[in-house]
Design a protein around this motif. Structure first.
Motif, mmCIF file in Angstrom:
data_model
loop_
_atom_site.group_PDB
_atom_site.id
_atom_site.type_symbol
_atom_site.label_atom_id
_atom_site.label_comp_id
_atom_site.label_asym_id
_atom_site.label_seq_id
_atom_site.Cartn_x
_atom_site.Cartn_y
_atom_site.Cartn_z
ATOM 1 N N GLY A 412 1.005 -1.308 -0.027
ATOM 2 C CA GLY A 412 0.101 0.101 -0.022
ATOM 3 C C GLY A 412 0.789 1.200 0.016
ATOM 4 N N ILE A 413 1.899 1.134 -0.901
ATOM 5 C CA ILE A 413 2.705 2.491 -1.118
ATOM 6 C C ILE A 413 2.961 2.803 -2.437
ATOM 7 C CG2 ILE A 413 5.291 3.294 -0.608
ATOM 8 C CD1 ILE A 413 3.923 2.873 1.877
ATOM 9 N N SER A 414 2.607 4.213 -2.883
ATOM 10 C CA SER A 414 2.876 4.582 -4.119
ATOM 11 C C SER A 414 3.738 5.656 -4.035
ATOM 12 C CB SER A 414 1.417 4.906 -4.828
ATOM 13 O OG SER A 414 0.530 3.950 -4.891
ATOM 14 N N GLY A 433 -1.856 1.525 2.665
ATOM 15 C CA GLY A 433 -1.728 0.137 2.964
ATOM 16 C C GLY A 433 -2.269 -0.203 4.387
ATOM 17 N N PRO A 434 -1.743 -1.330 5.013
ATOM 18 C CA PRO A 434 -2.170 -1.855 6.281
ATOM 19 C C PRO A 434 -1.567 -0.866 7.137
ATOM 20 C CG PRO A 434 -0.913 -3.333 5.200
ATOM 21 C CD PRO A 434 -1.074 -2.495 4.106
ATOM 22 N N SER A 506 -6.379 -0.895 17.609
ATOM 23 C CA SER A 506 -7.204 -0.896 16.177
ATOM 24 C C SER A 506 -6.070 -0.838 15.163
ATOM 25 C CB SER A 506 -8.243 0.270 16.336
ATOM 26 O OG SER A 506 -7.511 1.565 16.254
ATOM 27 N N HIS A 507 -6.331 -1.350 13.965
ATOM 28 C CA HIS A 507 -5.632 -1.387 13.013
ATOM 29 C C HIS A 507 -6.134 -1.034 11.410
ATOM 30 C CE1 HIS A 507 -2.552 -4.555 14.812
ATOM 31 N NE2 HIS A 507 -3.136 -3.814 15.739
ATOM 32 N N PRO A 508 -6.517 0.396 11.565
ATOM 33 C CA PRO A 508 -7.179 0.816 10.269
ATOM 34 C C PRO A 508 -6.303 0.690 9.099
ATOM 35 C CG PRO A 508 -6.018 2.676 11.429
ATOM 36 C CD PRO A 508 -5.934 1.591 12.542
ATOM 37 N N ALA A 509 -6.979 0.129 7.935
ATOM 38 C CA ALA A 509 -6.101 0.048 6.674
ATOM 39 C C ALA A 509 -6.700 1.016 5.562
ATOM 40 C CB ALA A 509 -6.267 -1.426 6.309
ATOM 41 N N GLY A 510 -5.634 1.280 4.691
ATOM 42 C CA GLY A 510 -6.098 1.882 3.534
ATOM 43 C C GLY A 510 -6.498 1.117 2.427
#
Length: 673
Positions: A412-414, A433-434, A506-510
């Protein structure tokens, strides 16, 4: 730590990990009878199997001069530890004095009794441990290898023997953490290798009962108490790299071969677990990608040197990690500033401050070959020369990217950037990303959809860095917070719920929706979202679109919040300390010193928010930047406050002035100054 923290930490563990920790606690109590001189040393067969390096390992004259200058500084007692200087003068340093606070830790406590999280008693444990990683000793050994000046070798051996005397098995703070034991073993192997040929060197190492006891105790500790479950991140890599390297180089004991097999098996398994398919490290921390890559590379080189190479699949994954690092560097060869970074090194053979990224990449390039699209790296760094000379070359072209990748969909890296590096390169990293790795996500920050922006390698909109781990709770919280990153905070809360300095609840993800033009064309566009606030009032979803217009020299950022009601929001833009800012009616005029004078950019801020400027504030903490572990400095934070309606567009645009505008713009800046 509070009882609540312990409860939260237990909840982050799976049943198998709980059983492993219960077993470890039981064994640790039983091992009290083994502490110090009571450590049961088995019969040892003294042998050095780590080989030697040719005396003519080629280094440019400037590299040798820098190495010797730093070694001379060590002889004078000067060794930098983060923002302090360690007192390592003479032949018998104080291994228990914290260079940051001056506090002295108790030397004789059993390792499980050491209150290592209590800075009031112990000082800054990270700084204490850093000295005992013994990087200054490997640097002295490298200086000896280059110059044959016996002063460097004598001091290196004296410091090792001092450490062994003052830190008997299982006694004191330096026996608490497995990562520290693993890194010390790597340092001992390389010190012995670089000093090979020194008269009596075998008597200081493999023939020395004091060393034998230390070696055996370190290896037993790592084999018995290695990290598991929610702690099996880079710590496990360091533990197993040290176990593998030392067991192969010093096969003194009956268990040595089994320990080497254990280390190899764990590393071959963990490189797959801890690395995304696109090559980036799962901890979502740029500094730890480099650290993990170096640990794995050191271990693989040791296995090659011993004639017990790791599997080809391991080397292929290592190559993918190297390619991912090369692809994410900017024109100044700086890597991404994402998540935690503590300046950790697996092996230090260059003066502190040298780029770990370029040194590790240089070694990878010597062994695995340099892809045609890699950036040009500095020639002849010590780490690259020494590591590159230890392992055999490999040619693994299958599956290797033929062009520089700019999208890492698994991590999840650009990277939105100009096609060619240079003095005016626009470089932007976006995180979609995660959150982090394992149930703790220990080294992650609450930074979903954040980005950093650079111009010609100069950081403009930047990630804040890390600054600290232990002892300064409010600062640790700030540098990991959402508002310290270039993203959107809702409801006055971080995107992720913190449970402790290395624990997220908590683990928010993109999520990536669309990407185009990253590799070619006038425009690069990417659309992403994250749902960290879905369970908050209004059920908000944050959408973000970035558009890099290469011809217009601009980056547009569009933020939209979807939900059922208006939500309180804060939009943050964090500037690098070197960037000056003037606010004029919703426009931030930015300036900084460039190679040919003042550089300028204009940041048009979104309407509908009230904008405030913060720099170096402490009540509350706002507007800070860390350029290295243990260091912080004031930096400008632009903060937009307001209620954001569902579907409302928050449009920001930063434009870098084109070359024809420079002269007039610079004259204007000079006149206004």
């Amino acid at each position: 730590m509070t009882p609540l923290w312990y409860l939260r930490r237990l909840r982050s563990m799976a049943p198998a990990e709980l059983l492993w920790r219960l077993r470890s606690l039981t064994l640790q109590q039983a091992w009290r009878a083994r502490r110090g001189e009571a450590w049961p040393l088995p019969v040892a067969t003294p042998r050095w199997a780590g080989g030697s390096l040719p005396g003519g390992v080629g280094l440019p004259e400037g590299q040798v001069s820098a190495l010797v200058a730093q070694a001379d500084a060590v002889l004078e007692g000067n060794w930098p530890i983060f923002s302090a200087q360690a007192a390592i003068g003479g032949t018998d340093p104080d291994w228990f004095r914290d260079p940051m606070t001056g506090r002295v830790a108790c030397a004789g406590q059993y390792f499980t009794d050491v209150p290592y999280r209590d800075e009031a008693q112990l000082g800054n444990v990270k700084a204490l441990w850093e000295v005992s990683r013994q990087h200054h000793i490997t640097l002295l050994a490298a200086a000896y290898h280059q110059t044959r000046d016996a002063r460097y070798a004598e001091r290196a051996v004296a410091h090792l023997q001092s450490w062994w005397r003052h830190n008997p098995p299982l006694c004191g703070v330096h026996w608490v953490s497995g990562i520290e034991l693993g890194l010390r073993l790597v340092a001992w192997v390389w010190t012995r290798r670089l000093l090979d040929g020194l008269p009596g060197i075998g008597g200081a190492f493999e023939h020395n009962p004091l060393f034998q006891r230390q070696l055996h105790a370190h290896q037993c500790w790592l084999a018995t108490f290695r990290s598991r479950g929610s702690s099996a991140n880079n710590h496990l890599l360091a533990e197993m790299a040290g176990l593998l390297a030392s067991s192969l180089a010093f096969p003194l004991f009956q268990a040595s071969a089994a320990w080497a097999r254990l280390g190899a098996a764990e590393l071959e398994r963990e490189i797959e677990r801890q690395t995304f398919a696109d090559g980036l490290n799962r901890e979502m921390a740029g500094g730890y990608h480099v650290f993990a890559l170096e640990l794995l590379l050191v271990a693989a080189c040791e296995a090659d040197a011993a004639g017990a190479p790791l599997r080809e699949g391991f080397w292929r994954r290592l190559q993918s990690m190297a390619d991912a690092l090369a692809a994410t560097l900017d024109t100044r060869l700086q890597g991404a500033r994402q998540g935690d970074a503590d300046d950790g090194r697996a092996l230090l053979l260059s003066p502190p401050g040298h780029s770990a990224s370029t040194e590790v990449l240089g070694a990878c390039g010597r062994i695995l070959g340099v892809a045609p699209w890699w950036p040009r790296l500095p020639a002849g760094t010590p780490g690259a020369a020494y590591l590159g000379g230890l392992a055999r070359s490999r040619h693994l072209p299958e599956g290797r990217p033929t062009a520089r990748p700019n999208l890492f969909p698994h991590a999840g890296i650009s990277i939105l950037r100009d096609m060619q590096p240079g003095r005016e390169e626009i470089w932007c990293r976006l995180d979609h990303g995660p959150h982090g790795y394992l149930s703790t996500a220990a080294h992650a920050h609450a930074d979903a959809l954040s980005f950093e922006l650079r111009f010609g390698g100069q950081q403009i909109l930047t990630d804040p860095g890390t600054y600290c781990y232990h002892g300064e709770t409010e600062w640790r919280q700030y540098f990991r917070s959402t508002v310290a990153h270039n993203t959107l905070e809702l409801h006055g809360q971080d995107q992720a719920q913190e449970g402790g300095p290395f624990l997220w609840l908590s683990h928010p993800a993109g999520r990536l929706h669309a990407a185009s033009g990253l590799d070619e064309g006038e425009r690069a566009t990417i659309e992403v979202s994250q749902g960290a606030y879905r369970n908050s009032p209004g059920g908000a979803l944050h959408r973000r679109r970035l558009v890099l217009d290469r011809s217009a020299r601009s980056l547009e950022v569009l933020d939209v919040v979807e939900g059922s009601e208006a939500v309180p929001a804060r939009l943050a833009f964090n500037l690098h300390p070197d960037v000056e800012c003037r606010m004029r009616e919703g426009v931030a005029e930015l300036s900084w010193a460039g190679a040919e004078g003042v550089e300028l950019a204009k940041l048009v801020l979104p309407e509908g928010l009230r904008w405030s400027v913060h720099r170096g504030e402490t009540a509350p903490i706002l507007g800070w930047y860390s350029d290295g572990f243990g260091r912080k400095k004031p930096a400008t934070l632009l903060l937009g406050h307001g209620q954001v309606m569902p579907g409302q567009e928050l449009r920001s645009r930063i434009t870098f002035l084109s070359a024809p505008s420079w002269g007039a713009a610079r004259r204007k800046v000079a006149q206004e100054a």
